[in-house]
Design a protein around this motif. Structure first.
Motif, PDB file in Angstrom:
ATOM      1  N   UNK A  34       0.832  -1.206   0.000  1.00 45.20           N
ATOM      2  CA  UNK A  34       0.000   0.000   0.000  1.00 45.20           C
ATOM      3  C   UNK A  34       0.871   1.262   0.000  1.00 45.20           C
ATOM      4  N   UNK A  35       1.840   1.299   0.901  1.00 44.69           N
ATOM      5  CA  UNK A  35       2.717   2.473   0.986  1.00 44.69           C
ATOM      6  C   UNK A  35       3.590   2.620  -0.260  1.00 44.69           C
ATOM      7  N   UNK A  36       4.063   1.494  -0.787  1.00 42.40           N
ATOM      8  CA  UNK A  36       4.948   1.548  -1.963  1.00 42.40           C
ATOM      9  C   UNK A  36       4.227   2.186  -3.142  1.00 42.40           C
ATOM     10  N   UNK A  37       2.939   1.892  -3.302  1.00 43.81           N
ATOM     11  CA  UNK A  37       2.162   2.498  -4.395  1.00 43.81           C
ATOM     12  C   UNK A  37       2.166   4.027  -4.274  1.00 43.81           C
ATOM     13  N   UNK A  38       2.018   4.498  -3.037  1.00 46.74           N
ATOM     14  CA  UNK A  38       1.977   5.946  -2.832  1.00 46.74           C
ATOM     15  C   UNK A  38       3.349   6.570  -3.067  1.00 46.74           C
ATOM     16  N   UNK A  39       4.392   5.935  -2.528  1.00 48.50           N
ATOM     17  CA  UNK A  39       5.738   6.479  -2.745  1.00 48.50           C
ATOM     18  C   UNK A  39       6.121   6.434  -4.225  1.00 48.50           C
ATOM     19  N   UNK A  40       5.662   5.409  -4.916  1.00 52.38           N
ATOM     20  CA  UNK A  40       5.956   5.313  -6.346  1.00 52.38           C
ATOM     21  C   UNK A  40       5.339   6.500  -7.095  1.00 52.38           C
ATOM     22  N   UNK A  41       4.164   6.909  -6.653  1.00 49.17           N
ATOM     23  CA  UNK A  41       3.521   8.074  -7.276  1.00 49.17           C
ATOM     24  C   UNK A  41       4.373   9.328  -7.079  1.00 49.17           C
ATOM     25  N   UNK A  42       5.121   9.379  -5.980  1.00 51.00           N
ATOM     26  CA  UNK A  42       5.987  10.532  -5.709  1.00 51.00           C
ATOM     27  C   UNK A  42       7.361  10.390  -6.381  1.00 51.00           C
ATOM     28  N   UNK A  43       7.624   9.222  -6.933  1.00 47.60           N
ATOM     29  CA  UNK A  43       8.949   8.936  -7.474  1.00 47.60           C
ATOM     30  C   UNK A  43       9.157   9.401  -8.895  1.00 47.60           C
ATOM     31  N   UNK A  44       8.599  10.527  -9.228  1.00 51.71           N
ATOM     32  CA  UNK A  44       8.733  11.095 -10.572  1.00 51.71           C
ATOM     33  C   UNK A  44       8.798  12.623 -10.452  1.00 51.71           C
ATOM     34  N   UNK A  45       9.795  13.254 -11.078  1.00 53.66           N
ATOM     35  CA  UNK A  45       9.954  14.708 -10.888  1.00 53.66           C
ATOM     36  C   UNK A  45       8.778  15.531 -11.385  1.00 53.66           C
ATOM     37  N   UNK A  46       8.141  15.104 -12.463  1.00 49.35           N
ATOM     38  CA  UNK A  46       6.986  15.877 -12.959  1.00 49.35           C
ATOM     39  C   UNK A  46       5.831  15.796 -11.956  1.00 49.35           C
ATOM     40  N   UNK A  47       5.594  14.594 -11.427  1.00 48.49           N
ATOM     41  CA  UNK A  47       4.500  14.459 -10.448  1.00 48.49           C
ATOM     42  C   UNK A  47       4.802  15.240  -9.170  1.00 48.49           C
ATOM     43  N   UNK A  48       6.068  15.237  -8.750  1.00 51.27           N
ATOM     44  CA  UNK A  48       6.415  16.017  -7.556  1.00 51.27           C
ATOM     45  C   UNK A  48       6.205  17.501  -7.805  1.00 51.27           C
ATOM     46  N   UNK A  49       6.575  17.967  -9.000  1.00 51.01           N
ATOM     47  CA  UNK A  49       6.387  19.392  -9.296  1.00 51.01           C
ATOM     48  C   UNK A  49       4.901  19.737  -9.405  1.00 51.01           C
ATOM     49  N   UNK A  50       4.123  18.848 -10.003  1.00 47.15           N
ATOM     50  CA  UNK A  50       2.671  19.074 -10.068  1.00 47.15           C
ATOM     51  C   UNK A  50       2.090  19.148  -8.651  1.00 47.15           C
ATOM     52  N   UNK A  51       2.474  18.192  -7.822  1.00 45.96           N
ATOM     53  CA  UNK A  51       1.940  18.165  -6.452  1.00 45.96           C
ATOM     54  C   UNK A  51       2.339  19.431  -5.702  1.00 45.96           C
ATOM     55  N   UNK A  80      -2.131  12.308 -17.361  1.00 48.53           N
ATOM     56  CA  UNK A  80      -1.695  10.987 -16.899  1.00 48.53           C
ATOM     57  C   UNK A  80      -1.041  11.096 -15.518  1.00 48.53           C
ATOM     58  N   UNK A  81      -0.141  12.066 -15.363  1.00 44.60           N
ATOM     59  CA  UNK A  81       0.532  12.231 -14.068  1.00 44.60           C
ATOM     60  C   UNK A  81      -0.464  12.645 -12.977  1.00 44.60           C
ATOM     61  N   UNK A  82      -1.395  13.521 -13.327  1.00 42.80           N
ATOM     62  CA  UNK A  82      -2.405  13.932 -12.347  1.00 42.80           C
ATOM     63  C   UNK A  82      -3.272  12.746 -11.924  1.00 42.80           C
ATOM     64  N   UNK A  83      -3.567  11.872 -12.881  1.00 36.36           N
ATOM     65  CA  UNK A  83      -4.379  10.695 -12.556  1.00 36.36           C
ATOM     66  C   UNK A  83      -3.639   9.778 -11.571  1.00 36.36           C
ATOM     67  N   UNK A  84      -2.328   9.599 -11.782  1.00 33.71           N
ATOM     68  CA  UNK A  84      -1.554   8.748 -10.873  1.00 33.71           C
ATOM     69  C   UNK A  84      -1.502   9.346  -9.459  1.00 33.71           C
ATOM     70  N   UNK A  85      -1.369  10.675  -9.387  1.00 35.86           N
ATOM     71  CA  UNK A  85      -1.376  11.324  -8.062  1.00 35.86           C
ATOM     72  C   UNK A  85      -2.738  11.157  -7.387  1.00 35.86           C
ATOM     73  N   UNK A  86      -3.787  11.227  -8.199  1.00 37.52           N
ATOM     74  CA  UNK A  86      -5.142  11.100  -7.648  1.00 37.52           C
ATOM     75  C   UNK A  86      -5.392   9.662  -7.210  1.00 37.52           C
ATOM     76  N   UNK A  87      -4.936   8.695  -8.001  1.00 37.16           N
ATOM     77  CA  UNK A  87      -5.135   7.288  -7.632  1.00 37.16           C
ATOM     78  C   UNK A  87      -4.368   6.949  -6.354  1.00 37.16           C
ATOM     79  N   UNK A  88      -3.272   7.667  -6.110  1.00 38.11           N
ATOM     80  CA  UNK A  88      -2.501   7.442  -4.877  1.00 38.11           C
ATOM     81  C   UNK A  88      -3.109   8.181  -3.688  1.00 38.11           C
ATOM     82  N   UNK A  89      -4.178   8.933  -3.929  1.00 36.96           N
ATOM     83  CA  UNK A  89      -4.854   9.636  -2.835  1.00 36.96           C
ATOM     84  C   UNK A  89      -4.148  10.909  -2.402  1.00 36.96           C
ATOM     85  N   UNK A  90      -3.200  11.392  -3.225  1.00 35.55           N
ATOM     86  CA  UNK A  90      -2.421  12.572  -2.831  1.00 35.55           C
ATOM     87  C   UNK A  90      -3.083  13.879  -3.245  1.00 35.55           C
TER      88      UNK A  90
END
Lengths: 126, 126
Positions: A34-51, A80-90
Protein backbone atom coordinates in the motif's frame (compact mmCIF):
# COMPACT_ATOMS: atom_id res chain seq x y z
CA UNK A 1 19.97 4.15 16.98
CA UNK A 2 18.83 2.88 20.33
CA UNK A 3 15.52 1.45 21.44
CA UNK A 4 14.88 4.61 23.38
CA UNK A 5 15.04 6.65 20.20
CA UNK A 6 12.24 4.75 18.47
CA UNK A 7 9.10 6.66 17.71
CA UNK A 8 5.70 5.68 19.04
CA UNK A 9 3.13 4.22 16.65
CA UNK A 10 1.27 6.95 14.79
CA UNK A 11 -2.43 7.14 15.62
CA UNK A 12 -4.88 8.22 12.95
CA UNK A 13 -7.12 10.77 14.67
CA UNK A 14 -9.98 10.15 12.25
CA UNK A 15 -10.16 6.39 12.51
CA UNK A 16 -8.34 5.62 15.75
CA UNK A 17 -6.16 3.18 13.79
CA UNK A 18 -2.66 2.71 15.08
CA UNK A 19 -0.36 3.01 12.06
CA UNK A 20 3.13 1.62 12.56
CA UNK A 21 5.95 4.00 11.70
CA UNK A 22 9.10 2.94 9.92
CA UNK A 23 11.00 2.68 13.20
CA UNK A 24 8.24 0.99 15.16
CA UNK A 25 8.10 -2.51 13.69
CA UNK A 26 8.84 -4.32 10.42
CA UNK A 27 6.15 -3.67 7.81
CA UNK A 28 3.88 -6.52 6.80
CA UNK A 29 3.49 -7.26 3.09
CA UNK A 30 0.06 -5.66 2.69
CA UNK A 31 1.06 -2.43 4.40
CA UNK A 32 4.30 -2.30 2.41
CA UNK A 33 2.44 -2.78 -0.89
CA UNK A 34 0.00 0.00 0.00
CA UNK A 35 2.72 2.47 0.99
CA UNK A 36 4.95 1.55 -1.96
CA UNK A 37 2.16 2.50 -4.39
CA UNK A 38 1.98 5.95 -2.83
CA UNK A 39 5.74 6.48 -2.75
CA UNK A 40 5.96 5.31 -6.35
CA UNK A 41 3.52 8.07 -7.28
CA UNK A 42 5.99 10.53 -5.71
CA UNK A 43 8.95 8.94 -7.47
CA UNK A 44 8.73 11.10 -10.57
CA UNK A 45 9.95 14.71 -10.89
CA UNK A 46 6.99 15.88 -12.96
CA UNK A 47 4.50 14.46 -10.45
CA UNK A 48 6.41 16.02 -7.56
CA UNK A 49 6.39 19.39 -9.30
CA UNK A 50 2.67 19.07 -10.07
CA UNK A 51 1.94 18.16 -6.45
CA UNK A 52 4.01 21.07 -5.13
CA UNK A 53 2.34 23.49 -7.56
CA UNK A 54 -1.05 22.37 -6.25
CA UNK A 55 -0.15 22.10 -2.55
CA UNK A 56 1.67 25.42 -2.36
CA UNK A 57 -1.01 27.45 -4.09
CA UNK A 58 -2.77 30.14 -2.05
CA UNK A 59 -6.38 29.09 -1.68
CA UNK A 60 -5.38 25.43 -1.93
CA UNK A 61 -6.54 24.65 -5.44
CA UNK A 62 -5.29 25.03 -8.98
CA UNK A 63 -7.16 24.94 -12.26
CA UNK A 64 -5.82 22.34 -14.67
CA UNK A 65 -5.67 25.19 -17.21
CA UNK A 66 -2.80 26.66 -15.15
CA UNK A 67 -0.90 23.40 -14.68
CA UNK A 68 -0.32 22.39 -18.29
CA UNK A 69 1.40 25.66 -19.34
CA UNK A 70 3.89 25.25 -16.46
CA UNK A 71 5.47 22.24 -18.23
CA UNK A 72 6.88 21.52 -21.66
CA UNK A 73 4.71 18.42 -21.81
CA UNK A 74 1.50 17.60 -23.65
CA UNK A 75 -1.85 17.94 -21.95
CA UNK A 76 -2.45 14.13 -22.07
CA UNK A 77 0.90 13.55 -20.34
CA UNK A 78 0.05 16.03 -17.60
CA UNK A 79 -3.38 14.38 -17.24
CA UNK A 80 -1.69 10.99 -16.90
CA UNK A 81 0.53 12.23 -14.07
CA UNK A 82 -2.41 13.93 -12.35
CA UNK A 83 -4.38 10.70 -12.56
CA UNK A 84 -1.55 8.75 -10.87
CA UNK A 85 -1.38 11.32 -8.06
CA UNK A 86 -5.14 11.10 -7.65
CA UNK A 87 -5.14 7.29 -7.63
CA UNK A 88 -2.50 7.44 -4.88
CA UNK A 89 -4.85 9.64 -2.84
CA UNK A 90 -2.42 12.57 -2.83
CA UNK A 91 -4.69 15.00 -4.69
CA UNK A 92 -8.39 15.31 -5.38
CA UNK A 93 -10.26 17.14 -8.11
CA UNK A 94 -13.53 18.92 -8.67
CA UNK A 95 -15.12 19.88 -11.96
CA UNK A 96 -16.71 23.33 -12.00
CA UNK A 97 -18.06 24.46 -15.33
CA UNK A 98 -15.49 24.04 -18.08
CA UNK A 99 -12.51 23.41 -15.85
CA UNK A 100 -11.24 20.86 -13.38
CA UNK A 101 -9.64 22.11 -10.15
CA UNK A 102 -7.10 20.12 -8.17
CA UNK A 103 -6.25 20.29 -4.48
CA UNK A 104 -3.79 18.40 -2.30
CA UNK A 105 -4.92 15.94 0.36
CA UNK A 106 -3.07 16.94 3.55
CA UNK A 107 -4.09 13.83 5.57
CA UNK A 108 -2.46 11.57 2.99
CA UNK A 109 0.73 13.65 3.01
CA UNK A 110 0.79 13.74 6.81
CA UNK A 111 0.35 9.96 6.95
CA UNK A 112 3.45 9.48 4.79
CA UNK A 113 5.40 12.04 6.81
CA UNK A 114 4.47 10.33 10.08
CA UNK A 115 5.51 6.97 8.67
CA UNK A 116 8.94 8.32 7.68
CA UNK A 117 9.72 10.40 10.75
CA UNK A 118 12.82 8.89 12.28
CA UNK A 119 13.46 11.37 15.05
CA UNK A 120 10.73 11.46 17.69
CA UNK A 121 9.38 14.97 18.20
CA UNK A 122 10.36 16.27 21.66
CA UNK A 123 6.73 17.06 22.51
CA UNK A 124 5.46 13.58 21.57
CA UNK A 125 3.47 11.91 24.31
CA UNK A 126 2.74 8.19 24.34
CA UNK B 1 -6.18 24.97 2.57
CA UNK B 2 -5.51 28.58 3.42
CA UNK B 3 -2.32 30.57 3.28
CA UNK B 4 -2.24 30.54 7.05
CA UNK B 5 -2.04 26.76 7.08
CA UNK B 6 1.15 26.64 5.05
CA UNK B 7 4.21 25.27 6.78
CA UNK B 8 7.40 27.25 7.17
CA UNK B 9 10.45 26.24 5.14
CA UNK B 10 12.32 23.41 6.80
CA UNK B 11 15.81 24.32 8.00
CA UNK B 12 18.53 21.68 7.92
CA UNK B 13 20.19 21.95 11.33
CA UNK B 14 23.45 20.49 10.04
CA UNK B 15 23.97 22.73 7.05
CA UNK B 16 21.74 25.71 7.76
CA UNK B 17 20.15 25.20 4.35
CA UNK B 18 16.55 26.26 4.04
CA UNK B 19 14.77 23.37 2.33
CA UNK B 20 11.37 24.22 0.88
CA UNK B 21 8.52 21.98 1.95
CA UNK B 22 5.82 20.74 -0.37
CA UNK B 23 3.44 23.48 0.77
CA UNK B 24 5.98 26.28 0.82
CA UNK B 25 6.68 26.90 -2.86
CA UNK B 26 6.66 25.06 -6.20
CA UNK B 27 9.66 22.76 -6.53
CA UNK B 28 12.32 23.63 -9.07
CA UNK B 29 13.38 20.94 -11.54
CA UNK B 30 16.67 20.05 -9.83
CA UNK B 31 15.12 19.68 -6.39
CA UNK B 32 12.25 17.65 -7.85
CA UNK B 33 14.66 15.29 -9.63
CA UNK B 34 16.66 14.78 -6.43
CA UNK B 35 13.60 14.07 -4.29
CA UNK B 36 11.98 11.87 -6.95
CA UNK B 37 15.02 9.57 -6.92
CA UNK B 38 14.63 9.07 -3.19
CA UNK B 39 10.87 8.53 -3.32
CA UNK B 40 11.36 6.09 -6.19
CA UNK B 41 13.66 4.06 -3.94
CA UNK B 42 10.75 3.84 -1.47
CA UNK B 43 8.27 2.93 -4.20
CA UNK B 44 8.80 -0.81 -3.93
CA UNK B 45 7.32 -3.09 -1.25
CA UNK B 46 10.47 -5.20 -0.85
CA UNK B 47 12.62 -2.10 -0.33
CA UNK B 48 10.13 -0.66 2.13
CA UNK B 49 10.14 -3.92 4.10
CA UNK B 50 13.95 -4.06 4.05
CA UNK B 51 14.15 -0.47 5.26
CA UNK B 52 11.64 -1.07 8.03
CA UNK B 53 13.45 -4.26 9.11
CA UNK B 54 16.66 -2.25 9.40
CA UNK B 55 15.20 0.93 10.91
CA UNK B 56 13.06 -0.83 13.51
CA UNK B 57 15.82 -3.11 14.79
CA UNK B 58 16.94 -2.65 18.39
CA UNK B 59 20.55 -1.45 18.28
CA UNK B 60 19.94 0.18 14.91
CA UNK B 61 21.74 -2.26 12.64
CA UNK B 62 21.04 -5.57 10.94
CA UNK B 63 23.43 -8.11 9.48
CA UNK B 64 22.74 -8.91 5.82
CA UNK B 65 22.75 -12.54 6.89
CA UNK B 66 19.47 -11.87 8.73
CA UNK B 67 17.82 -9.91 5.92
CA UNK B 68 17.94 -12.48 3.12
CA UNK B 69 16.11 -15.24 5.06
CA UNK B 70 13.25 -12.82 5.77
CA UNK B 71 12.26 -12.86 2.07
CA UNK B 72 11.50 -15.51 -0.54
CA UNK B 73 13.94 -13.79 -2.87
CA UNK B 74 17.46 -14.60 -3.98
CA UNK B 75 20.45 -13.05 -2.27
CA UNK B 76 21.40 -11.08 -5.44
CA UNK B 77 17.88 -9.63 -5.59
CA UNK B 78 18.04 -8.55 -1.95
CA UNK B 79 21.50 -7.07 -2.59
CA UNK B 80 20.11 -5.12 -5.56
CA UNK B 81 17.34 -3.61 -3.43
CA UNK B 82 19.78 -2.78 -0.63
CA UNK B 83 22.05 -1.06 -3.13
CA UNK B 84 19.18 1.13 -4.38
CA UNK B 85 18.30 2.12 -0.80
CA UNK B 86 21.95 2.93 -0.16
CA UNK B 87 22.29 4.97 -3.37
CA UNK B 88 19.24 6.96 -2.25
CA UNK B 89 21.00 7.74 1.03
CA UNK B 90 18.35 5.96 3.10
CA UNK B 91 20.66 3.31 4.58
CA UNK B 92 24.38 2.91 5.10
CA UNK B 93 26.50 -0.19 5.54
CA UNK B 94 29.64 -1.31 7.30
CA UNK B 95 31.65 -4.44 6.67
CA UNK B 96 32.92 -6.16 9.82
CA UNK B 97 34.70 -9.46 9.29
CA UNK B 98 32.65 -11.79 7.11
CA UNK B 99 29.42 -9.82 7.22
CA UNK B 100 27.99 -6.51 6.13
CA UNK B 101 25.78 -4.61 8.58
CA UNK B 102 23.12 -2.11 7.50
CA UNK B 103 21.67 0.82 9.40
CA UNK B 104 19.07 3.45 8.52
CA UNK B 105 19.97 7.10 8.00
CA UNK B 106 17.53 9.08 10.18
CA UNK B 107 18.48 12.52 8.76
CA UNK B 108 17.52 11.38 5.25
CA UNK B 109 14.19 10.02 6.50
CA UNK B 110 13.49 13.15 8.51
CA UNK B 111 14.26 15.32 5.47
CA UNK B 112 11.61 13.47 3.44
CA UNK B 113 9.12 13.64 6.31
CA UNK B 114 9.66 17.38 6.71
CA UNK B 115 9.16 17.89 2.98
CA UNK B 116 5.84 16.02 3.04
CA UNK B 117 4.39 17.43 6.25
CA UNK B 118 1.23 19.24 5.25
CA UNK B 119 -0.09 20.19 8.65
CA UNK B 120 2.14 22.60 10.58
CA UNK B 121 3.04 21.26 14.01
CA UNK B 122 1.33 23.31 16.74
CA UNK B 123 4.70 24.06 18.38
CA UNK B 124 6.28 25.30 15.14
CA UNK B 125 7.76 28.79 15.44
CA UNK B 126 8.50 30.90 12.40
Amino acid sequence: MSNQERSAPERDDRTGDCRPGLLTAPLDEAHAADLARTFKALGDPVRLRLLSLIASRAGGEVCVCELTPAFTLSQPTISHHLRLLRQAGLIDRERRGTWVYYRAQPPALDRLAAFLTATPHPTTTV
